[in-house]
Design an enzyme around this catalytic site. Structure first.
Site, mmCIF file in Angstrom:
data_model
loop_
_atom_site.group_PDB
_atom_site.id
_atom_site.type_symbol
_atom_site.label_atom_id
_atom_site.label_comp_id
_atom_site.label_asym_id
_atom_site.label_seq_id
_atom_site.Cartn_x
_atom_site.Cartn_y
_atom_site.Cartn_z
ATOM 1 N N GLY A 139 8.707 11.141 -5.985
ATOM 2 C CA GLY A 139 9.377 12.373 -5.582
ATOM 3 C C GLY A 139 8.780 13.652 -6.132
ATOM 4 O O GLY A 139 9.366 14.719 -5.962
ATOM 5 N N TRP A 175 6.118 15.365 -5.197
ATOM 6 C CA TRP A 175 5.751 16.341 -4.165
ATOM 7 C C TRP A 175 6.994 16.984 -3.563
ATOM 8 O O TRP A 175 6.967 18.166 -3.225
ATOM 9 C CB TRP A 175 4.905 15.659 -3.082
ATOM 10 C CG TRP A 175 3.454 15.561 -3.465
ATOM 11 C CD1 TRP A 175 2.929 15.591 -4.716
ATOM 12 C CD2 TRP A 175 2.338 15.429 -2.579
ATOM 13 N NE1 TRP A 175 1.563 15.467 -4.676
ATOM 14 C CE2 TRP A 175 1.176 15.362 -3.383
ATOM 15 C CE3 TRP A 175 2.213 15.333 -1.204
ATOM 16 C CZ2 TRP A 175 -0.106 15.230 -2.836
ATOM 17 C CZ3 TRP A 175 0.939 15.188 -0.651
ATOM 18 C CH2 TRP A 175 -0.198 15.145 -1.456
ATOM 19 N N ASP A 214 9.885 6.816 1.882
ATOM 20 C CA ASP A 214 9.019 5.896 1.154
ATOM 21 C C ASP A 214 9.635 4.510 1.191
ATOM 22 O O ASP A 214 10.862 4.367 1.288
ATOM 23 C CB ASP A 214 8.820 6.333 -0.300
ATOM 24 C CG ASP A 214 7.560 5.713 -0.913
ATOM 25 O OD1 ASP A 214 6.574 6.445 -1.105
ATOM 26 O OD2 ASP A 214 7.562 4.500 -1.193
ATOM 27 N N ASP A 273 10.291 2.047 5.906
ATOM 28 C CA ASP A 273 8.896 1.780 6.239
ATOM 29 C C ASP A 273 8.496 2.675 7.407
ATOM 30 O O ASP A 273 9.038 2.549 8.511
ATOM 31 C CB ASP A 273 8.742 0.304 6.612
ATOM 32 C CG ASP A 273 7.302 -0.114 6.860
ATOM 33 O OD1 ASP A 273 6.439 0.775 7.010
ATOM 34 O OD2 ASP A 273 7.046 -1.324 6.901
ATOM 35 N N ASP A 311 1.104 11.124 1.317
ATOM 36 C CA ASP A 311 0.487 10.514 0.139
ATOM 37 C C ASP A 311 0.598 8.993 0.250
ATOM 38 O O ASP A 311 0.578 8.287 -0.749
ATOM 39 C CB ASP A 311 1.185 11.021 -1.127
ATOM 40 C CG ASP A 311 0.306 10.898 -2.367
ATOM 41 O OD1 ASP A 311 -0.928 10.991 -2.231
ATOM 42 O OD2 ASP A 311 0.848 10.703 -3.470
ATOM 43 N N LYS A 329 -3.699 12.240 2.074
ATOM 44 C CA LYS A 329 -4.575 11.605 1.098
ATOM 45 C C LYS A 329 -5.451 10.571 1.783
ATOM 46 O O LYS A 329 -4.965 9.744 2.558
ATOM 47 C CB LYS A 329 -3.755 10.928 -0.008
ATOM 48 C CG LYS A 329 -4.617 10.170 -1.030
ATOM 49 C CD LYS A 329 -3.811 9.667 -2.202
ATOM 50 C CE LYS A 329 -2.873 8.551 -1.828
ATOM 51 N NZ LYS A 329 -2.128 8.024 -2.990
#
EC number: 2.1.1.166
Length: 220
Positions: free
Chosen positions: A64, A66, A84, A100, A125, A165
């Site tokens: 958490g 970000w 997440d 998911d 990310d 990322k």
């Protein structure tokens, strides 16, 4: 009585690096959930991504940090929607789903919360659970990146941005080319908070080239 697992040399080295890491210590002092906060802070300082009143979607949000940066930079004026597989402790100013992103139900949750509102910034990310087989892990990672890109193209505002990322290696050039087809501008960022030995970098795409119509969420 279960036998205590032996600590490996590589595990001990990682733990030593972690507890002595300057960004880990700084995160603990400043109340961020992980050192990753400083990667986003550094990129935002350079590229001015976060502003009050925005709608931000954070993919791969755990733990958490970000979300914390986004809420802080937006002065809690706007929305942060986060997803997440792992649980994310409640964070004032962020709406979080444990789910998911590859599953339709998770995308439906996002669409229902957004309705027809477009997004200012998508943060990704995401990374798969590593198998240790490099080529397989790279392929799975870029599958996730592709899903983030698809979502961004569908939902971003005309002046919106995607920060994702990636890992340099197999698949990097193909994904960067896909980003270049989708955005008017694509740049690479390697924050100082990223460890030197890591192949991790961030691709920042701005101003989607092609915007698809946003379908209304099912009200049922």
């Amino acid at each position: 009585m279960a036998q205590k697992p032996k600590r490996t040399k590589s595990g001990s080295a990682w733990m030593h690096e972690h507890v002595t890491d300057a960004y880990v210590k700084k995160a603990q002092q400043e109340g961020f959930r992980s050192r990753a906060a400083y990667k986003l802070l550094e990129i935002d300082k350079r590229d001015h991504l976060l502003h009050p009143g925005m709608t931000v979607v954070d993919l791969g949000a755990a733990p958490g940090s970000w979300c914390q940066v986004a809420v802080q930079k937006m002065k809690r004026q706007g929305r942060v929607l986060a997803i997440d597989l792992l649980p994310v402790a409640p964070l004032p100013g962020a709406e979080v789903l444990q789910g998911d992103f590859t599953e339709p139900e998770t995308l439906a949750w996002l669409e229902k919360n957004l309705q027809t509102a477009r997004v200012d910034l998508v943060l990704s990310d995401m990374a798969p659970n590593m198998s240790g087989v490099v080529l397989r892990d790279q392929a799975r990672h870029y599958e996730l990146c592709g899903l983030a890109l698809d979502f961004a193209v569908d939902w971003l505002k005309p002046d919106g941005a995607l920060l994702v990322k990636v890992f340099q290696g197999t698949g990097f050039d193909d994904f960067r080319n896909a980003m270049r087809r989708a955005f008017a501008q694509v740049v690479i960022r390697k924050p100082e908070a990223s460890r030197d030995r890591s192949s991790e970098v961030y691709l920042l795409g701005r101003r989607p080239v092609k915007l698809e119509p946003v379908a209304c969420a099912d009200a049922s």
